[in-house]
Design a protein around this motif. Sequence first.
Motif, mmCIF file in Angstrom:
data_model
loop_
_atom_site.group_PDB
_atom_site.id
_atom_site.type_symbol
_atom_site.label_atom_id
_atom_site.label_comp_id
_atom_site.label_asym_id
_atom_site.label_seq_id
_atom_site.Cartn_x
_atom_site.Cartn_y
_atom_site.Cartn_z
ATOM 1 N N MET A 1 0.852 -1.178 0.000
ATOM 2 C CA MET A 1 0.000 0.000 0.000
ATOM 3 C C MET A 1 0.900 1.244 0.000
ATOM 4 S SD MET A 1 -3.341 0.734 2.356
ATOM 5 C CE MET A 1 -2.526 0.212 3.825
ATOM 6 N N GLU A 2 0.533 2.210 -0.825
ATOM 7 C CA GLU A 2 1.299 3.445 -0.961
ATOM 8 C C GLU A 2 0.415 4.647 -0.664
ATOM 9 O OE1 GLU A 2 3.763 3.831 -4.606
ATOM 10 O OE2 GLU A 2 2.699 1.996 -5.189
ATOM 11 N N ALA A 3 1.069 5.773 -0.373
ATOM 12 C CA ALA A 3 0.376 7.050 -0.250
ATOM 13 C C ALA A 3 1.096 8.037 -1.154
ATOM 14 C CB ALA A 3 0.383 7.540 1.188
ATOM 15 N N THR A 4 0.323 8.742 -1.968
ATOM 16 C CA THR A 4 0.888 9.674 -2.942
ATOM 17 C C THR A 4 0.153 11.002 -2.844
ATOM 18 O OG1 THR A 4 1.376 7.836 -4.441
ATOM 19 C CG2 THR A 4 1.343 10.045 -5.401
ATOM 20 N N THR A 5 0.919 12.092 -2.865
ATOM 21 C CA THR A 5 0.321 13.417 -2.933
ATOM 22 C C THR A 5 0.372 13.876 -4.387
ATOM 23 O OG1 THR A 5 0.943 13.954 -0.676
ATOM 24 C CG2 THR A 5 0.451 15.797 -2.133
ATOM 25 N N LEU A 6 -0.798 14.135 -4.929
ATOM 26 C CA LEU A 6 -0.943 14.523 -6.324
ATOM 27 C C LEU A 6 -1.140 16.027 -6.454
ATOM 28 C CD1 LEU A 6 -3.453 11.700 -7.199
ATOM 29 C CD2 LEU A 6 -1.138 11.856 -8.108
ATOM 30 N N SER A 7 -0.642 16.573 -7.544
ATOM 31 C CA SER A 7 -0.885 17.965 -7.893
ATOM 32 C C SER A 7 -1.026 18.029 -9.406
ATOM 33 C CB SER A 7 0.286 18.850 -7.437
ATOM 34 O OG SER A 7 1.430 18.572 -8.230
ATOM 35 N N PHE A 8 -1.480 19.146 -9.922
ATOM 36 C CA PHE A 8 -1.563 19.289 -11.379
ATOM 37 C C PHE A 8 -0.178 19.189 -12.001
ATOM 38 C CE2 PHE A 8 -5.874 19.989 -10.911
ATOM 39 C CZ PHE A 8 -6.501 20.383 -12.075
ATOM 40 N N GLU A 9 0.863 19.513 -11.231
ATOM 41 C CA GLU A 9 2.226 19.460 -11.756
ATOM 42 C C GLU A 9 2.780 18.042 -11.871
ATOM 43 O OE1 GLU A 9 4.027 22.102 -8.884
ATOM 44 O OE2 GLU A 9 4.119 23.691 -10.383
ATOM 45 N N ASN A 10 2.295 17.099 -11.030
ATOM 46 C CA ASN A 10 2.883 15.755 -11.060
ATOM 47 C C ASN A 10 1.922 14.645 -11.469
ATOM 48 O OD1 ASN A 10 1.297 15.059 -8.843
ATOM 49 N ND2 ASN A 10 2.990 14.889 -7.419
ATOM 50 N N LEU A 11 0.660 14.957 -11.728
ATOM 51 C CA LEU A 11 -0.309 13.889 -11.996
ATOM 52 C C LEU A 11 0.055 13.060 -13.220
ATOM 53 C CD1 LEU A 11 -2.681 14.611 -14.390
ATOM 54 C CD2 LEU A 11 -3.199 16.319 -12.676
ATOM 55 N N ASN A 13 2.785 11.806 -13.852
ATOM 56 C CA ASN A 13 3.729 10.769 -13.427
ATOM 57 C C ASN A 13 3.043 9.566 -12.787
ATOM 58 O OD1 ASN A 13 6.022 12.293 -14.165
ATOM 59 N ND2 ASN A 13 5.919 13.420 -12.230
ATOM 60 N N HIS A 14 1.722 9.639 -12.595
ATOM 61 C CA HIS A 14 1.038 8.615 -11.805
ATOM 62 C C HIS A 14 -0.084 7.901 -12.555
ATOM 63 C CE1 HIS A 14 3.317 9.742 -8.273
ATOM 64 N NE2 HIS A 14 3.125 10.997 -8.610
ATOM 65 N N GLY A 15 -0.013 7.861 -13.860
ATOM 66 C CA GLY A 15 -0.985 7.107 -14.650
ATOM 67 C C GLY A 15 -2.421 7.498 -14.344
ATOM 68 N N GLN A 16 -3.245 6.505 -14.031
ATOM 69 C CA GLN A 16 -4.678 6.708 -13.784
ATOM 70 C C GLN A 16 -5.007 7.087 -12.337
ATOM 71 O OE1 GLN A 16 -7.550 6.448 -15.897
ATOM 72 N NE2 GLN A 16 -5.923 6.824 -17.372
ATOM 73 N N LEU A 17 -3.991 7.253 -11.488
ATOM 74 C CA LEU A 17 -4.249 7.470 -10.065
ATOM 75 C C LEU A 17 -5.150 8.677 -9.804
ATOM 76 C CD1 LEU A 17 -3.742 6.497 -7.187
ATOM 77 C CD2 LEU A 17 -1.654 7.900 -7.167
ATOM 78 N N PHE A 18 -4.906 9.786 -10.489
ATOM 79 C CA PHE A 18 -5.718 10.997 -10.281
ATOM 80 C C PHE A 18 -7.178 10.728 -10.639
ATOM 81 C CE2 PHE A 18 -6.842 15.519 -11.393
ATOM 82 C CZ PHE A 18 -6.592 16.060 -10.153
ATOM 83 N N ALA A 19 -7.420 10.150 -11.811
ATOM 84 C CA ALA A 19 -8.795 9.822 -12.221
ATOM 85 C C ALA A 19 -9.410 8.791 -11.284
ATOM 86 C CB ALA A 19 -8.813 9.314 -13.666
ATOM 87 N N ASN A 20 -8.627 7.813 -10.850
ATOM 88 C CA ASN A 20 -9.146 6.785 -9.945
ATOM 89 C C ASN A 20 -9.544 7.370 -8.596
ATOM 90 O OD1 ASN A 20 -8.854 4.832 -11.887
ATOM 91 N ND2 ASN A 20 -6.957 3.990 -11.053
ATOM 92 N N MET A 21 -8.845 8.419 -8.162
ATOM 93 C CA MET A 21 -9.236 9.063 -6.915
ATOM 94 C C MET A 21 -10.609 9.726 -7.055
ATOM 95 S SD MET A 21 -7.604 12.130 -4.781
ATOM 96 C CE MET A 21 -8.014 13.086 -6.192
ATOM 97 N N PHE A 22 -10.842 10.389 -8.195
ATOM 98 C CA PHE A 22 -12.147 11.015 -8.424
ATOM 99 C C PHE A 22 -13.242 9.959 -8.583
ATOM 100 C CE2 PHE A 22 -9.358 14.566 -9.354
ATOM 101 C CZ PHE A 22 -10.047 15.634 -8.786
ATOM 102 N N ARG A 23 -12.894 8.799 -9.135
ATOM 103 C CA ARG A 23 -13.857 7.687 -9.219
ATOM 104 C C ARG A 23 -14.191 7.163 -7.824
ATOM 105 N NH1 ARG A 23 -10.285 6.296 -13.777
ATOM 106 N NH2 ARG A 23 -11.419 6.898 -15.659
#
Length: 195
Positions: A1-11, A13-23
């Motif tokens: 299990m990981e924890a990642t802080t996302l921003s518009f500047e780095n999203l 780099n993280h594939g679908q993680l940003f969209a998956n968070m909104f899902r």
Amino acid sequence: MEATTLSFENLHNHGQLFANMFRARHRTFIQHNKWDLPQANGMEFDQYDTPASRWVAVHEGGEVKAGVRLTPTTHRCGIYSYMIRDAQLGLLETIPKDLLSFEAPVDPYIWESSRVFVSDDVPADERLRVQMQLIREMVISARNLGATSLLGIIPEHSPRLARRVGLDCVPVGPVMDTGGMRSVCVSISMATRLH
């Protein structure tokens, strides 16, 4: 299990993680809690999801287990600033105006914590570990952003969990009904050490 802080500047780099968070937010807030929130393509979002915000996601194998959004209290986008202040100013119909016992701050050292969730898919025996990882990453991110404290709306009994892990979490408003849940506005100091 990981924890990642996302921003518009780095999203990127993280594939679908940003969209998956909104899902995951969609499943939590719209499907499970039945809140009437903006949505598109199975994702929940609102006017506070801007480039000024950061999003902490606890995830495993692409599945988002928990998340939180951090927004600076100094940010403005059109008529909006941050959720707690906008509620106090009467811009939001679903959150009472009297949620805070003082005027909502506009301060570079105070950030708002909002859209906090742990997915219902997380088994009961794993929830505390997921919550701890979310809290830990939220504190690290907030400190890295220069925050000395966070303001947030959390379930009424959550301050006890926060204190259990070493967070200085103090209610700063009355208990209120937010979307069928009893919640309270809290101030969380970033000065304390986590257990």
